[in-house]
Structures are given as C-alpha cells and as structure tokens.
Design a protein around this motif. Structure first.
Motif, PDB file in Angstrom:
ATOM      1  N   LEU A 184       0.820  -1.206   0.000  1.00  0.00           N
ATOM      2  CA  LEU A 184       0.000   0.000   0.000  1.00  0.00           C
ATOM      3  C   LEU A 184       0.855   1.257   0.000  1.00  0.00           C
ATOM      4  N   SER A 185       1.988   1.188   0.678  1.00  0.00           N
ATOM      5  CA  SER A 185       2.824   2.369   0.863  1.00  0.00           C
ATOM      6  C   SER A 185       3.774   2.618  -0.298  1.00  0.00           C
ATOM      7  N   TYR A 186       4.317   1.541  -0.891  1.00  0.00           N
ATOM      8  CA  TYR A 186       5.388   1.708  -1.865  1.00  0.00           C
ATOM      9  C   TYR A 186       5.196   0.930  -3.165  1.00  0.00           C
ATOM     10  N   GLY A 187       4.035   0.301  -3.343  1.00  0.00           N
ATOM     11  CA  GLY A 187       3.764  -0.389  -4.596  1.00  0.00           C
ATOM     12  C   GLY A 187       4.754  -1.497  -4.876  1.00  0.00           C
ATOM     13  N   GLU A 188       5.276  -1.546  -6.097  1.00  0.00           N
ATOM     14  CA  GLU A 188       6.172  -2.620  -6.497  1.00  0.00           C
ATOM     15  C   GLU A 188       7.480  -2.617  -5.716  1.00  0.00           C
ATOM     16  N   MET A 189       7.833  -1.486  -5.128  1.00  0.00           N
ATOM     17  CA  MET A 189       9.048  -1.422  -4.321  1.00  0.00           C
ATOM     18  C   MET A 189       8.963  -2.338  -3.095  1.00  0.00           C
ATOM     19  N   ALA A 190       7.744  -2.762  -2.732  1.00  0.00           N
ATOM     20  CA  ALA A 190       7.564  -3.623  -1.553  1.00  0.00           C
ATOM     21  C   ALA A 190       8.334  -4.934  -1.681  1.00  0.00           C
ATOM     22  N   LEU A 307      -3.502 -14.075  -6.300  1.00  0.00           N
ATOM     23  CA  LEU A 307      -2.487 -15.066  -6.657  1.00  0.00           C
ATOM     24  C   LEU A 307      -1.080 -14.484  -6.581  1.00  0.00           C
ATOM     25  N   GLN A 308      -0.894 -13.284  -7.112  1.00  0.00           N
ATOM     26  CA  GLN A 308       0.424 -12.677  -7.095  1.00  0.00           C
ATOM     27  C   GLN A 308       0.865 -12.377  -5.668  1.00  0.00           C
ATOM     28  N   ASP A 309      -0.080 -11.948  -4.829  1.00  0.00           N
ATOM     29  CA  ASP A 309       0.243 -11.688  -3.424  1.00  0.00           C
ATOM     30  C   ASP A 309       0.694 -12.961  -2.727  1.00  0.00           C
ATOM     31  N   SER A 310      -0.029 -14.058  -2.960  1.00  0.00           N
ATOM     32  CA  SER A 310       0.356 -15.332  -2.345  1.00  0.00           C
ATOM     33  C   SER A 310       1.740 -15.759  -2.793  1.00  0.00           C
ATOM     34  N   LEU A 311       2.042 -15.551  -4.067  1.00  0.00           N
ATOM     35  CA  LEU A 311       3.364 -15.894  -4.589  1.00  0.00           C
ATOM     36  C   LEU A 311       4.444 -15.068  -3.889  1.00  0.00           C
ATOM     37  N   GLU A 312       4.205 -13.768  -3.744  1.00  0.00           N
ATOM     38  CA  GLU A 312       5.200 -12.886  -3.129  1.00  0.00           C
ATOM     39  C   GLU A 312       5.374 -13.193  -1.641  1.00  0.00           C
ATOM     40  N   ILE A 313       4.292 -13.515  -0.963  1.00  0.00           N
ATOM     41  CA  ILE A 313       4.386 -13.864   0.464  1.00  0.00           C
ATOM     42  C   ILE A 313       5.155 -15.160   0.634  1.00  0.00           C
TER      43      ILE A 313
END
Length: 333
Positions: A184-190, A307-313
């Motif tokens: 939420l704060s930094y987008g793809e930089m997260a 799906l992308q969030d689960s992958l990144e987590i």
C-alpha cells in the motif's frame, strides 16, 4: 446455496464449519478424512450431509462448489492440483505450500484451469484490517518508516513436522501483514527488500523460533518474530514520518468485539479506534468467497490476497526460512 467440501477433520476444519454454517447461503455439504474415528467425532460436533473416506471422491462430487483444504502445509499443492483439475473453487489454508517449487506448480494449475482461489489468511477480510488500510490511506502516520510484527503461540505439540515449522505455521501472519502495508505504501518497491534472520531449531529440526530484519534501502525497515513453543502473544505497530499506529488487539484473530487500533500523530494525544464486526475473521472469509463466486471473480480483492500476493508472500517465507536455517547451521552447532 453454495456447497462446501472440507478436506480434513482438524481443529481448523471445525472452526471453518462453524463459519460456513453462520453465513446465509452457505452450507457444509460434506467432509472427507482418512480416519473413521476422527470423521465420526467431527460429524457428531459439526453435522454434515455427506461423509467421504477419500479426498478424491469429495473433490469429484458435482454438488460441491468450493473445496476447503485444511490439511498440513506440505500436501496443500497436491489437493490444489486435484481441485483445480476438477474445476472447483478453492480455499486453501495458509501457508499455500512449504517451498517455491510447489507454490509455482499449484498457482500454474489454478491459472490453467481458471478456477477461483484464495489462500486462507482469514484476518485480512475482517473490518479491523479495513480500518487499518483506511488509516494508512488517510496519511495519519505519513510515510511508513518502520514496522514491528510478532506472533507467538504454544502449538508445537499439535503441528505436523512436515509443515516446516514456525515460519509457515505462524510467521505467515506477520509477514503477510507487512507485505500488505508495504504494498500500500510503496507499490512494487515492496518486493525489493533485503533480509537477514536468525533461528532456533526444535526437536523436529524445523525452525521453532526466528527473528528477521527486512530492509527496503532508503525507505523502511521491518522487524519480524515468530515462535511456536511458547506464548500466546502478538505485536503489530507502524512508525511513520508523521505518527504511529498500533493494533492493540490480536491482529490475526480479530473477533466481533474488542478490536482496537491506536493512532498517535507525534506530540499529539493518542486516538483509540474500536472496530466492531458482524462476526470473526472466518465469517468474513466465507463471505468473501461467496461474493467472489457470485461476481464470477477468480480472486478476492485487496486487502485479501490474490495469486500474485500469495506468490510474493511465499517468496518472503522461503527466504526467511533459508536465512534462519543458515544461521542455525552456522552458529548453533
């Protein structure tokens, strides 16, 4: 009516059975397990229309709309594959898997067969997290600079050793909330972080306690800690350029009442925000699945995980585990 098929008869299966029964338009159609005694005990407490001794049978049943996978982490991907091939909507308990290879195989099957999928980070559906997001968007803390997230629970006697320890059993909660806040704060930089971690192994050789430091150079830092052989404790706070925010109640088990966030702009009085709800996090998770299916969506909307969030987590969890294991091997023997 949305018919749910539950895989497994564990404690969490019962929690979800209660949640499903409590949401209008949903019902537990059937439960599957491999132990006749456990199935009998489960059905006595949570009456169901159908009982299956074979997971494949309930997945194949044409009356089942949603498969809820409540089995140990290390077999999640197997039943995601089976349910996706059967064209079923899927709710899978966290963590999605225990390594990136299995995660990628599971997610590829979901995309190939175009089925709804949701990872069971249930707390993200609760109004507590909706309020957290609203506070962040309001600018009350300014730019996020530091996050502290901790979760401990004495569950080591109940977990399957193949589930790979505290990071996948408990660490997924603080890790996923940090992921949301930074996104939420930094987008793809997260996703552009550096990680260092320590770890202590338990009797099963898995990581039973670990701390990690995540650094986004020039932006923010986050301190993570989880343990599964003592506690029940939690901690989640954000320090920003303009103020602080703290979730006073358990962020990962929000309830109907007692959910509290405190925000405090620097050098100003603290504001206590109480968040009431219609149900607990599992209740809202069932609602989210139903809403997505009615709208013919294949993913739930943020703040739930896609799906992308689960992958990144999962990428974060596996990197955390690797660092913790390396520390344990190099410094504890």
């Amino acid at each position: 009516m949305i018919n749910w098929g539950i895989l497994g008869t564990s404690f969490i299966s019962g929690v979800m059975a209660d949640a499903i029964a409590g949401v209008p338009g949903h019902q537990v159609y059937g439960v599957a397990g491999r132990s006749s005694a456990n199935l009998a005990a489960f059905c006595q407490q949570y009456p169901t229309k159908h009982v299956f001794n074979d997971y494949a049978q309930i997945i194949a049943d044409p009356e089942v709309d949603v498969i809820y996978i409540a089995l140990p982490n290390h077999v999640h991907h197997e039943y995601i594959l089976q349910a996706a091939r059967a064209g079923k909507a899927i709710l899978c308990e966290k963590s999605l898997s225990v390594d990136m290879e299995k995660t990628q195989i599971a997610l590829a099957a979901i995309k190939e067969h175009k089925v709804f999928f949701l990872e069971g980070l249930m707390y993200l559906h609760h109004p507590l997290i909706t309020e957290l997001v609203a506070q962040l968007k309001s600018g009350v803390v300014g730019e996020v600079r530091s996050i502290t997230a901790r979760y401990g629970a004495d569950i080591v006697k109940f977990v399957n050793p193949d589930s790979r320890g505290a990071i996948y059993n408990l660490g997924c909660y603080p890790a996923s909330l940090i992921h949301l806040v930074m996104q939420l704060s930094y987008g793809e930089m997260a996703n552009r972080y550096q990680i260092a971690a320590n770890g202590r192994r338990g009797a099963d050789t898995n990581i039973v306690e670990t701390s990690a430091l995540l650094t986004w150079p020039g932006l923010a830092v986050a301190h993570l800690h989880c343990v599964e052989d003592y506690g029940m404790f939690w901690d989640f706070s954000i320090q920003g350029s303009a103020g602080t925010l703290r979730i006073e109640s358990n962020p990962w088990l929000p309830e109907v009442q007692g959910n509290v966030i405190t925000v405090m702009p620097y050098e100003q009085p603290a504001q206590r925000i109480e968040i009431s709800a219609e149900g607990d996090a599992f209740y809202y998770q069932v609602q989210a699945v139903g809403n997505a299916l009615m709208q013919k969506q294949l993913e739930a909307k943020r703040p739930a995980v896609g799906l992308q969030d689960s992958l990144e987590i999962m990428q974060l969890l596996t990197e955390w585990e690797s660092q913790a294991l390396n520390f344990s091997d190099n410094f504890c023997h």
